[in-house]
Design an enzyme around this catalytic site. Structure first.
Site, short mmCIF file in Angstrom:
data_model
loop_
_atom_site.label_atom_id
_atom_site.label_comp_id
_atom_site.label_asym_id
_atom_site.label_seq_id
_atom_site.Cartn_x
_atom_site.Cartn_y
_atom_site.Cartn_z
N ILE A 185 65.30 108.77 50.65
CA ILE A 185 66.38 107.99 50.16
C ILE A 185 65.43 107.01 48.93
CG2 ILE A 185 68.08 106.30 49.90
CD1 ILE A 185 68.73 107.54 52.73
N CYS A 186 65.79 107.03 47.84
CA CYS A 186 65.31 106.13 46.93
C CYS A 186 66.31 105.46 46.02
CB CYS A 186 64.27 106.45 46.29
SG CYS A 186 64.30 107.60 44.70
N ARG A 187 66.29 104.84 44.82
CA ARG A 187 67.44 104.35 43.91
C ARG A 187 67.96 105.61 43.25
NH1 ARG A 187 67.51 103.39 38.39
NH2 ARG A 187 65.03 103.33 38.69
#
Length: 103
Positions: free
Chosen positions: A67-69
Site C-alpha cells: 500500500i502507498c498513496r
C-alpha cells in the site's frame, strides 16, 4: 529471469475483505508523516527506502498487499519484493482511492 506481472487488488476489494473479517497481510510503504496522517488498520509500516534492509520482518510464505498513496511506490515495492521471491499484490490507486476508514 522472466518479468513477472504484479498482481493487483483495488482499495475497495481490500476494504471489503477486511469488512468480511479476513486477515490480510498489508505493508504500507509511505513516509512516516503520511503514515501518521492515517493508515489502514492492521497494516505494517515500512517506508519504501527501508524495505531492502527490513526484508527479514516480512513473512515470505504469506501473500503481502503493498500500500502507498497512489499505487506507484507500492508498485516499486512489489517489483523489489517479487525479485526476492515474495508473493506480493499491489493495491492500485493507493490510499487516494481508499473510501473506508483509516486509523
Amino acid at each position: 529471469m522472466a518479468f513477472q506481472v504484479t498482481k493487483t487488488i483495488s482499495p475497495a476489494e481490500v476494504a471489503e475483505k477486511l469488512k468480511q473479517g479476513e486477515t490480510l497481510y498489508m505493508v504500507d510503504v509511505r513516509e512516516p508523516n503520511e503514515w501518521a496522517a492515517g493508515h489502514v488498520e492492521g497494516a505494517k509500516h515500512i517506508p519504501l527506502g527501508q524495505l531492502g534492509e527490513r526484508l527479514h520482518e516480512l513473512d515470505s510464505s504469506a501473500e503481502i498487499i503493498m500500500i502507498c498513496r497512489s499505487g506507484n511506490r507500492s508498485g516499486l515495492a512489489c517489483e523489489l519484493l517479487s525479485e526476492k521471491g515474495f508473493n506480493v499484490v499491489n493495491m492500485t490507486g493507493g490510499l487516494n482511492a481508499w473510501t473506508s476508514e483509516l486509523v
